[in-house]
Motif scaffolding. Structure first.
Motif, PDB file in Angstrom:
ATOM      1  N   UNK A 361      95.347 -14.136   2.988  1.00 14.59           N
ATOM      2  CA  UNK A 361      96.289 -13.031   3.116  1.00 14.59           C
ATOM      3  C   UNK A 361      97.629 -13.581   3.602  1.00 14.59           C
ATOM      4  N   UNK A 364     104.039 -11.180   6.356  1.00 17.28           N
ATOM      5  CA  UNK A 364     105.483 -11.310   6.531  1.00 17.28           C
ATOM      6  C   UNK A 364     105.770 -11.304   8.019  1.00 17.28           C
ATOM      7  N   UNK A 365     106.203 -12.437   8.527  1.00 17.17           N
ATOM      8  CA  UNK A 365     106.462 -12.537   9.955  1.00 17.17           C
ATOM      9  C   UNK A 365     107.902 -12.150  10.252  1.00 17.17           C
ATOM     10  N   UNK A 366     108.092 -11.114  11.044  1.00 18.30           N
ATOM     11  CA  UNK A 366     109.472 -10.794  11.434  1.00 18.30           C
ATOM     12  C   UNK A 366     110.037 -11.961  12.238  1.00 18.30           C
ATOM     13  N   UNK A 369     117.130 -12.536  14.286  1.00 16.73           N
ATOM     14  CA  UNK A 369     118.388 -12.617  13.536  1.00 16.73           C
ATOM     15  C   UNK A 369     119.274 -13.747  14.048  1.00 16.73           C
ATOM     16  N   UNK A 379     115.007 -11.540   7.164  1.00 13.04           N
ATOM     17  CA  UNK A 379     114.358 -10.655   8.132  1.00 13.04           C
ATOM     18  C   UNK A 379     112.954 -11.113   8.461  1.00 13.04           C
ATOM     19  N   UNK A 385      97.661 -15.786   6.963  1.00 14.39           N
ATOM     20  CA  UNK A 385      96.911 -15.271   8.121  1.00 14.39           C
ATOM     21  C   UNK A 385      96.006 -16.369   8.692  1.00 14.39           C
TER      22      UNK A 385
ATOM     23  N   UNK B  27     105.308  -4.596   3.441  1.00 16.53           N
ATOM     24  CA  UNK B  27     106.286  -5.237   4.303  1.00 16.53           C
ATOM     25  C   UNK B  27     107.049  -6.337   3.583  1.00 16.53           C
ATOM     26  N   UNK B  28     106.679  -6.562   2.363  1.00 18.69           N
ATOM     27  CA  UNK B  28     107.265  -7.706   1.667  1.00 18.69           C
ATOM     28  C   UNK B  28     108.654  -7.382   1.147  1.00 18.69           C
ATOM     29  N   UNK B 148      95.041  -4.882   4.124  1.00 13.10           N
ATOM     30  CA  UNK B 148      96.056  -5.549   4.933  1.00 13.10           C
ATOM     31  C   UNK B 148      97.193  -4.612   5.295  1.00 13.10           C
ATOM     32  N   UNK B 184      99.848  -7.575  11.540  1.00 13.25           N
ATOM     33  CA  UNK B 184      99.630  -8.905  10.951  1.00 13.25           C
ATOM     34  C   UNK B 184     100.163 -10.022  11.840  1.00 13.25           C
ATOM     35  N   UNK B 185     101.226  -9.723  12.557  1.00 13.90           N
ATOM     36  CA  UNK B 185     101.807 -10.720  13.460  1.00 13.90           C
ATOM     37  C   UNK B 185     100.784 -11.172  14.500  1.00 13.90           C
ATOM     38  N   UNK B 187      97.380 -10.598  14.138  1.00 14.77           N
ATOM     39  CA  UNK B 187      96.091 -10.944  13.533  1.00 14.77           C
ATOM     40  C   UNK B 187      96.056 -12.357  12.981  1.00 14.77           C
ATOM     41  N   UNK B 188      97.186 -13.004  12.908  1.00 13.13           N
ATOM     42  CA  UNK B 188      97.185 -14.373  12.417  1.00 13.13           C
ATOM     43  C   UNK B 188      96.229 -15.234  13.230  1.00 13.13           C
ATOM     44  N   UNK B 258     118.875  -6.267  16.104  1.00 12.25           N
ATOM     45  CA  UNK B 258     117.516  -6.724  16.369  1.00 12.25           C
ATOM     46  C   UNK B 258     117.266  -7.166  17.789  1.00 12.25           C
ATOM     47  N   UNK B 259     118.325  -7.382  18.541  1.00 10.94           N
ATOM     48  CA  UNK B 259     118.136  -7.769  19.943  1.00 10.94           C
ATOM     49  C   UNK B 259     118.249  -6.582  20.893  1.00 10.94           C
ATOM     50  N   UNK B 570     105.528  -1.027  12.328  1.00 13.40           N
ATOM     51  CA  UNK B 570     105.741  -1.459  13.717  1.00 13.40           C
ATOM     52  C   UNK B 570     106.816  -0.603  14.379  1.00 13.40           C
ATOM     53  N   UNK B 595     113.519  -6.881  16.589  1.00 15.12           N
ATOM     54  CA  UNK B 595     113.515  -7.549  15.287  1.00 15.12           C
ATOM     55  C   UNK B 595     112.118  -7.660  14.702  1.00 15.12           C
ATOM     56  N   UNK B 596     111.101  -7.322  15.486  1.00 17.02           N
ATOM     57  CA  UNK B 596     109.762  -7.326  14.907  1.00 17.02           C
ATOM     58  C   UNK B 596     109.444  -6.031  14.167  1.00 17.02           C
ATOM     59  N   UNK B 599     112.346  -4.193   8.929  1.00 20.88           N
ATOM     60  CA  UNK B 599     113.789  -4.074   8.744  1.00 20.88           C
ATOM     61  C   UNK B 599     114.581  -4.693   9.872  1.00 20.88           C
ATOM     62  N   UNK B 600     113.901  -5.061  10.973  1.00 21.67           N
ATOM     63  CA  UNK B 600     114.579  -5.748  12.070  1.00 21.67           C
ATOM     64  C   UNK B 600     115.658  -4.928  12.740  1.00 21.67           C
TER      65      UNK B 600
END
Lengths: 640, 612
Positions: A361, A364-366, A369, A379, A385, B27-28, B148, B184-185, B187-188, B258-259, B570, B595-596, B599-600
């Motif tokens: 899988x 997409x890791x945010x 910036x 972004x 995964x 999210x892609x 997913x 997903x961030x 679950x890696x 994003x900050x 998120x 930023x997570x 679209x940040x």
């Protein structure tokens, strides 16, 4: 068993069976191509040398190319990276390799005696370091039996020429290009060294393909990263592929790492590098497709089949550094033609090599910036995964390492002053952690794959860097050339408002600020998506002001790769301690090591010749390590 | 098991349709442009028909329109608008298709359309000028993509921490302060060592995950997330989007970057919405009618440093500028002035929305001004989260009165009493009590509200109790809260208290008249509700669904829930405000870090009924 079932089984198994037989035959013969096979698995089925007897390994012969004596003054600007290939019997059974100055030398594999050599007399202009990772071999189907150049060696040179040599005598093939060579892109258009070569070309189905190295860092618009394909017989051009075609304001995205080919599928796989300029992307808005990618092209036409971009809008010099490794992914009873790509950022991507789809899988890791005016960072960045990252890219102040409380405090203070939001933190005018830096993680040494169980052995660097962009209008700034050990690299990025200052993060003692190990060997279970074991790679006993007489296995930066064998062994040098080591592939235990005269920043190879298995490594040092040079080729074997 | 059946049906449907696989998830970046039919007419609205690839209409598809090019903005102050400068936000509008798969949106000139539906890959379209009707066809996700794409909460619901429910609550309490915990961030695949490094880093930022629990939590996460990855079919489906969604409109105002962290906010009677950027000490005055916003920089005293008296725990962050820490807002019923808790100072901020002037009211005690309310007598009440107190500010005299809430143990009493001594030490060298599961030394009074009878109610997050202050007598009483993690609370029109039980995933009602608690399970799995608000006029409780990318409404009379899917993944929310006039509800996207978020970009969001 019904006929339908037989047909089904045949359809499903025969291609794999044929491939396996071909692969076995190739492996049994030795090491015919740079990466061990066209898919770069760095694997040998030989098991004469194995866990039980590796301790008896001894020097079989040593060959010196003569470069050290002949070119002593230039040796400091070389790195010795060559992996020899063993020619098939019909081609003379020679062991053939290249020296950093692109001399090609053929040796008797059993004695190391020279059979022939060829010196292309390259243009040595410019200050780009010299290196040559190897040569390629192919039998020319259009030549008659026993005709000169029926068996050919292909060489891509520093000065951008592709040579075809006769494998038996080393003389250029008269019918190829202009009396044996063709000029590659950049040979005439740019200053010497702006475009050059380091990796060997690849050949399949009568097509020879060459990538390039392109000058880094110094310009907004560098030469293009054009990949070229030629008729392997005549040298006539067939196709070209510019990874950044249509993108103005940039250059590079070249293919400096070794390529892989799947002759049966008619595909060549390109590991493309970062676009220029490396650390500033305001002038190249968008993803910079097909930079930082694996690109699959049709061998015959150069037509794009698919691509997978592992870094969008690169701001970190995260080239695709390693040869794509081709294998058949076996999971849950399903076999998928697969490709695994290692990246500098320490990620392992497993892809379907026919489609480019991820076999894990893809998330997409945010990512953070950029703070640089005009810069729009991506972004998000892709991350599988699994398997896990090979490095933890965060380094917090409380993680600072030091030999003493004083240098640890120094490192902690430095870390507190660095911007650090983990992987893909964009460099800015403020000092920023770069972990991993452009050294990687993995680099061009790639990985070694035990395909039957999906175990991938990878040597990685584990050194934190820091960097910043220096506004050119604000500071008087002069560059100091390419990065070398322990020095901060300063370079003006012409065509941008900035210079870049990059260097390893180290204390006033010169020791890294991140905890050891500073080089690691990692075994990854590709199918399980997990790390099986990891161990330090390298000893620091020679890295202090005074060498100590015992090993301190804290790992060292390493360049070059390793190879795995059916004997349960993984051979690797690559480290800054002059060692060639053999590890147990199951446990990571060091089973054997040998002290070479200089560091061997090259990938070893192995073959059987006249009933004896040899392990050969090229030892000549690396200009970036600054630990001395040499011109050695060492062969090891069990006692006769 | 019943929850899995729809997933299986989805897979069968997928197989029957014979799709090929690809790796585009919602999210892609990679999306399809699938406008297959359009008509050009003069019109002020555009009608969009959403179908699957076979032409079957798709109800409850989420259609979001955003400007192709964001309006130019003056961001010349370190990437932010200078003080007093007005900019135009790139306003986005989201609506859902009706039963016929149709939705109308305001004129789509120069707009970018994203169409999202559960089980389908996002499609993006840029309609040509003047287009009045548009058909967008969506491709079904692969089974892998579909699973997913599930939000964090359903994945989190499957983590048991080896059956140790208390350990899971400890994890949720301390780690879901800021982040979704099974996105997903998260679950890696990570090694145990990598998880331990994460915990160490988060505690250095201020998390309070007990050290004794690190190893076992790391091992559970590593093992159980891997098991889920290997058996994704066990993950239950999220709640299907419902037909009523076609009756609402969602508007987002992107503000900050994003900050930033858009923490709490206020609907002001003057028609503006005031949003606090907690990390940059800025007040955003948003005009929802025009989408324009003006930024006011919150002043601080000379010499105040980033992080204020708490010290800066984020030295490695590229951007942060918060000597005050703008946190919570309340409006004076007397003159409309806005009172703001600056959580990093011993102070209270007052902002006059007419003159745009700030006034700093300094306190000589109390630590971490947190959530704030103002009663009908114009007394300002706020919690002091670190010193376990409640403060009352009398505007006429500018005097503070602090109410001590009881310590739970002698050790806690000692810690609380030693806070002035601890805070006299430079933040860099200040010792910190080691965190434990009970939050010893940190009962943390959090949410606060004024009941219709004038009493002040407070929830203590770590102590699992409620405090009530009678302003007439100044008497403080405590009520045990039989659930874990009372975070923010609100009183309804009848004086009943509504409380979110953070790590127990519950909405809880407390009746002060009889002392009874009633629990209302949330309509989504394993939500970790941060805050809530009560629409007293309509009798509706609104709850943050920050793990499920939702906002939840609960009708008090019918005890029926509604689930509102939010337009960004998120979408971590911390505050809810209700416009009593039209029933519109607002929340802000305050993931940390922002930023997570998909679209940040942090946003202020409004959900409005299309017809009142």
């Amino acid at each position: 068993m019904s006929s339908r079932f037989i047909h089904s089984v045949s359809c499903n198994l025969l291609p794999g069976l044929v491939l396996s037989l071909v692969a076995s035959a190739v492996h049994a013969a030795g090491w015919p191509v740079y990466g061990g096979d066209p898919g770069g698995r760095h694997y040998s089925t030989l098991a004469d040398i194995n866990r039980n007897n590796v301790d008896d390994l001894q020097v079989a012969w040593v060959f010196r190319s003569g470069d050290s004596a002949r070119d002593a003054a230039a040796m400091d600007n070389t790195s010795t990276q060559s992996t020899p290939i063993l020619l098939p019997e019909a081609a003379g059974s020679s062991l053939v390799y290249c020296t950093p100055f692109n001399r090609v030398i053929a040796l008797d594999p059993g004695s190391g005696e020279q059979r022939w050599d060829f010196d292309p007399q390259i243009n040595r202009g410019g200050d780009r370091p010299f290196r040559c990772r190897g040569v390629a071999y192919a039998q020319d189907a259009q030549s008659a039996a026993a005709e000169h150049c029926q068996h050919r060696i292909y060489l891509s040179t520093h000065d951008r020429h592709l040579w075809a040599l006769d494998a038996l005598d080393g003389r250029p093939c008269a019918g190829f290009g202009n009396s044996g060579s063709v000029a590659l892109y950049g040979a005439a258009e740019f200053a010497p060294g702006d475009v050059s070569n380091s990796s060997p070309p690849v050949i399949a189905n009568g097509v020879v393909i060459s990538g390039s190295t392109v000058i880094d860092f110094t310009r907004a618009q560098t030469p293009r990263g054009t990949v070229q394909a030629f008729n392997a017989h005549s040298g006539k051009p067939i196709w070209e592929f510019d990874p950044l075609a249509g993108h103005a304001g940039s250059g590079s995205a070249n293919v400096w790492a070794p390529l892989s080919v799947d002759a049966e599928q008619g595909l060549v796989f390109l590991p493309t590098s970062a676009p220029s300029p490396d650390y500033y992307g305001a002038g190249r808005v968008g993803d910079s497709r097909y930079a930082n990618s694996v690109v699959a092209l049709e061998l015959a036409t150069g037509k794009l089949r698919w691509h997978f971009q592992h870094v969008r809008h690169d701001l970190w010099d995260y080239d695709t550094p390693a040869q794509p490794i081709l294998f058949d992914w076996q999971r849950d009873g399903v076999s998928v033609p697969a490709l695994v790509q290692l990246t500098k950022q320490g990620l392992v991507f497993a892809l379907n090599r026919l489609t480019g789809e991820s076999l894990w899988e893809m998330t997409e890791q945010p990512v953070p910036p950029s703070q640089v005016p005009g810069e729009t960072a991506a972004l998000s960045q892709p991350k599988p995964i699994a398997p896990p990252p090979l490095l933890d890219s965060f380094l917090m102040p409380h993680d600072a390492w030091g030999l003493t409380p004083v240098d640890r405090a120094d490192c902690r203070k430095q870390l507190e002053s660095l911007h650090n939001l983990g992987l893909f933190t964009p460099i800015s005018e403020a000092p920023t952690l770069m972990y991993p830096g452009s050294l990687g993680g993995p680099n061009w040494g790639g990985g070694a794959l035990l395909a039957e169980r999906g175990t991938l052995l990878i040597n990685v660097n584990n050194i934190a860097f820091s960097g910043r962009l220096v506004p050119l209008a604000a500071e008087a700034f002069s560059g100091n050339g390419p990065p070398t050990a322990g020095k901060r690299f300063r370079v003006v990025m012409q065509g941008t408002p900035y210079a870049a200052e990059i260097g390893s993060l180290q204390s006033f003692l010169g020791l890294p600020c991140n905890p050891p190990p500073w080089g690691k060997l990692i075994a990854v279970d590709l199918y399980g998506g997990r790390i099986i074991w990891e161990t330090a790679l390298g000893s620091v006993h020679e890295m202090g002001p005074v060498p100590v007489p015992f090993h301190i296995e804290w790992g060292t930066p390493n360049l070059g790769g390793g190879i795995a064998t059916a004997g349960g062994l993984f051979f690797i040098a690559a480290t800054m301690d002059r060692q060639l080591r053999a590890f147990d592939v199951d446990s990571g235990a060091t089973l054997w090591r040998y002290t070479l005269p200089v560091d061997a920043t090259a990938t070893p190879m192995t073959y059987r010749y006249q009933g004896r298995q040899y392990v050969v490594v090229n030892a000549g040092g690396h200009h970036m390590f600054g630990r001395g040079s040499g011109d050695y080729l060492y062969a090891f074997g069990l006692p006769p | 098991m019943t929850r899995i059946i729809p997933a299986v049906l989805m897979l069968l449907l997928y197989a029957a349709l014979g799709h090929t696989t690809d790796n585009n998830t919602p999210d892609s970046d990679a999306t399809d442009s699938k406008a297959i039919d359009s008509r050009v007419m003069d019109s002020h609205t555009t009608e969009i028909l959403v179908t699957d690839h076979l032409g079957n209409t798709l109800p409850t598809a989420m259609v979001t329109a955003s400007p192709l090019v964001a309006p130019k903005a003056d961001l010349s102050d370190n990437g932010y608008p200078p003080h007093g400068v007005t900019n135009q936000a790139a306003v986005t509008v989201t609506r859902f298709t009706d039963a016929q798969g149709r939705v109308s949106l305001p004129s789509l000139q120069e707009q970018h359309i994203r169409v999202r539906a559960q089980g389908y890959r996002d499609a993006t379209v840029t309609p040509a000028a003047g287009v009045s009707t548009l058909t967008v066809a969506l491709d079904a996700m692969t089974p892998e993509q579909y699973i997913a794409s599930f939000p964090s909460n359903v994945w989190l619901s499957q983590l048991t921490f080896g059956g140790d429910a208390e350990l899971k609550k400890t994890f949720q309490l301390n780690c879901a302060f800021c982040h979704q915990q099974a996105s997903p961030f998260m679950r890696n695949e990570r090694t145990v060592e990598q998880w331990l490094a994460v915990f160490s880093r988060m505690n250095s930022y201020g998390a309070r995950l007990p050290g004794d629990d690190h190893q076992q939590i790391a091992e559970h996460l590593q093992r159980e997330l891997r098991e889920l990855r290997e058996n994704p079919q066990t993950v239950p489906e999220p709640k299907p989007w419902e037909a009523f969604l076609s009756e609402i409109d969602m508007t987002e105002w992107p503000i900050g970057d994003g900050f930033s962290q858009m923490h709490d906010f206020l609907l002001h009677p003057n028609g503006f919405i005031y949003v606090g950027d907690n990390l940059f000490d800025r007040l955003y005055e948003v005009d929802p009618a025009t989408g324009q916003y003006t930024v006011y920089k919150v002043p601080h005293r000379p010499g105040d440093k980033i992080g204020g008296i708490l010290g800066n725990r984020f030295t490695v962050f590229p951007k942060m500028d918060n000597a005050m820490g703008v946190h919570s807002f309340a409006v004076s019923p007397r003159d409309g002035n806005i009172f703001i808790t600056p959580s990093m100072q011993q102070a209270l901020l007052e902002f006059n929305p007419q003159t745009k002037a700030f006034t700093l009211h300094e306190m000589d005690a109390g630590y971490y001004p947190h959530t704030i309310r103002i009663d009908e007598q114009d007394r300002v009440w706020f919690t002091l989260a670190l010193s376990s107190q409640v403060a009352r500010f009398e505007r006429d005299t500018a005097q503070f009165t602090l109410y001590d809430l009881p310590a739970r143990s002698v050790k806690e009493w000692l810690i609380l009493k030693s806070l002035p001594l601890l805070f006299s030490i430079d933040p860099e060298n200040r010792p910190q009590p080691a965190p434990d599961r009970e939050g010893t030394g940190l009962p943390m009074p959090y949410g606060i509200d004024v009941a219709p009878d004038g009493r002040i109610w407070v929830a203590r997050l770590y102590a699992n109790d409620l405090a009530v202050i009678d302003p007439q007598t100044d008497q403080v009483s405590m009520v045990d809260f039989p659930y874990a993690g009372p975070r923010r609370l609100r009183a309804d029109a009848q004086g009943k208290l509504w409380v979110v039980a953070f790590q127990d995933s519950l909405l809880v009602k407390y009746d002060p008249d009889n002392g009874e608690f009633s629990e209302y399970p949330l309509p989504v799995l394993n939500e970790i509700p941060y805050a809530l608000n009560v629409d007293r006029q309509r009798g509706v409780v609104w709850v943050n669904g920050n793990q499920s990318d939702t906002l939840l409404s609960f009708d008090i009379a019918t005890e029926q829930w509604r689930v509102y899917p939010l337009p960004r993944q998120r979408f971590f929310t911390r505050d809810v405000e209700v416009d009593e006039e039209d029933g519109a509800v607002y929340t802000s996207n305050s993931h940390f870090p922002s930023w997570q978020t998909e679209g940040g970009q942090p946003t202020l969001l409004r959900i409005t009924p299309l017809s009142p």
